[in-house]
Scaffold this active site. Sequence first.
Site, PDB file in Angstrom:
ATOM      1  N   HIS A 155       9.569  30.806 -18.411  1.00 47.62           N
ATOM      2  CA  HIS A 155       8.375  30.391 -19.167  1.00 47.62           C
ATOM      3  C   HIS A 155       8.470  28.912 -19.535  1.00 47.62           C
ATOM      4  O   HIS A 155       7.534  28.132 -19.273  1.00 47.62           O
ATOM      5  CB  HIS A 155       8.263  31.249 -20.428  1.00 47.62           C
ATOM      6  CG  HIS A 155       7.175  30.835 -21.366  1.00 47.62           C
ATOM      7  ND1 HIS A 155       5.972  31.506 -21.458  1.00 47.62           N
ATOM      8  CD2 HIS A 155       7.091  29.815 -22.263  1.00 47.62           C
ATOM      9  CE1 HIS A 155       5.209  30.916 -22.361  1.00 47.62           C
ATOM     10  NE2 HIS A 155       5.862  29.879 -22.867  1.00 47.62           N
ATOM     11  N   GLU A 156       9.594  28.535 -20.147  1.00 44.50           N
ATOM     12  CA  GLU A 156       9.745  27.150 -20.587  1.00 44.50           C
ATOM     13  C   GLU A 156       9.836  26.185 -19.414  1.00 44.50           C
ATOM     14  O   GLU A 156       9.474  25.015 -19.544  1.00 44.50           O
ATOM     15  CB  GLU A 156      10.976  27.012 -21.482  1.00 44.50           C
ATOM     16  CG  GLU A 156      10.913  27.818 -22.770  1.00 44.50           C
ATOM     17  CD  GLU A 156       9.714  27.458 -23.638  1.00 44.50           C
ATOM     18  OE1 GLU A 156       9.211  26.324 -23.528  1.00 44.50           O
ATOM     19  OE2 GLU A 156       9.279  28.326 -24.424  1.00 44.50           O
ATOM     20  N   HIS A 172       6.406  24.843 -18.706  1.00 48.72           N
ATOM     21  CA  HIS A 172       6.053  23.722 -19.578  1.00 48.72           C
ATOM     22  C   HIS A 172       6.789  22.452 -19.166  1.00 48.72           C
ATOM     23  O   HIS A 172       6.203  21.366 -19.078  1.00 48.72           O
ATOM     24  CB  HIS A 172       6.406  24.053 -21.030  1.00 48.72           C
ATOM     25  CG  HIS A 172       5.582  25.129 -21.649  1.00 48.72           C
ATOM     26  ND1 HIS A 172       4.207  25.145 -21.604  1.00 48.72           N
ATOM     27  CD2 HIS A 172       5.940  26.238 -22.359  1.00 48.72           C
ATOM     28  CE1 HIS A 172       3.747  26.201 -22.255  1.00 48.72           C
ATOM     29  NE2 HIS A 172       4.786  26.883 -22.716  1.00 48.72           N
TER      30      HIS A 172
END
Length: 434
Positions: free
Chosen positions: A24-25, A28
Amino acid sequence: MTTFMTILGIVVFVVGLLFSIAWHELGHLSTAKLFGVRVPQYMVGFGPTIFSRKKGETEYGIKAVPFGGYIRMIGMFPPGDDGAVRQRSTSPFRGMIEDAREAAFEELQPGDEKRLFYTRKPWKRLIVMFAGPFMNLILAVAIFLGVLLTFGVNTTTTTVSSVSECVIQASQNTDKCPASAKDSPAKAAGLKPGDKIVAFDGQQVAEWDQLQQRIRDTIGPATLTVERDGERKTLHADLVKNQVAKFDGDGGYVEGEFVTTGFLGFTPANGIVDQSFPQAVDRMGTMMVDGFEALVALPSKIPDLWDATFGGAEREQDSPMGVVGAARVGGEVFSLDIPPEQRVATMLFLVAGFNLSLFLFNMLPLLPLDGGHMAGALWESVRRHAARLFRRPDPGPFDVARLMPVAYVVAGVFICFTLLVLVADIVNPVRLTG
């Protein structure tokens, strides 16, 4: 051995959890760097740092508590009224303890004025914030499709598991036949356990839902084509009217509700059924719809969750679970007496479901979630386009920090809910088996 397998299942789930968070990170991080935003930190977990290493301008690390992660981007909020540049974490947890207006001049380096997050165009900021949940969606879809196409799925089949001895109304909730009860049509027709029903009244049936509906729509004579010991046989049954459990159309039954329909009298067997690509896509789509509906229904489940936690009520199977509960289920999966490939498939489904939940939850347009920042970027884009259309001055970046009071309320509600689920997962957990 059971204890070892349980611990192994928990460890495997935690590893899957950490990978999902890191994944997920990474969404980003990669998009932020793509658009030139400086990212000083990329962390998986919270609390004390266990390991970290700085590569280039970013510190990569793992922290002690594996319940989340974050990246730190310079200039996530526009300057305050005093003109100071601010920094902000993408993490909803860290966002609660970082004041949105705390000065961070020590984080700034020469040249950062052109690398601030808030200075990027709204569509770029939208991509950066969407990239995290989207990575979870990609992982969920990949796992779901992989499991469905490789392992198949445990499905109710048209193969006979057992044959009812007599005709009994479902509301009687008993398997004992009264003296006056008639033989079930299935028994009278000679249907046996292991028979696979391939046609009903001359029309082929491949799925249980299809066969079940045909049976319930029929009262009177019918022919059954079955496969038995490698041969096909035709059986003649006389279906009767009987009270049976009402089904919900999704393969389940509505508890405590009954309907009067045609009755044959047998229990279908479950088995691992290979899925074609269209079937896998269709089933995956159903899972995503179910996940969205479960998210919408979440507030309505809080009273039952409270009763299960503090009132001694039974914990429902569809009750909300947290990370602790999911890890516990992961341990239970590995301790089940099922083939190893089914254990692996079930564990993968659990990790995929977690990723799907992360995607759906983070898409909510509320701060401090990713969806809240996305909503801010969209609103800024609308304002700027409207200003150009009506030949008005550019209103500048939308200050998401002004919504932080709402973010604190949302975060507070989320923490309270998380604590409730945590206690429920400890004192009255959801179990796969009784």
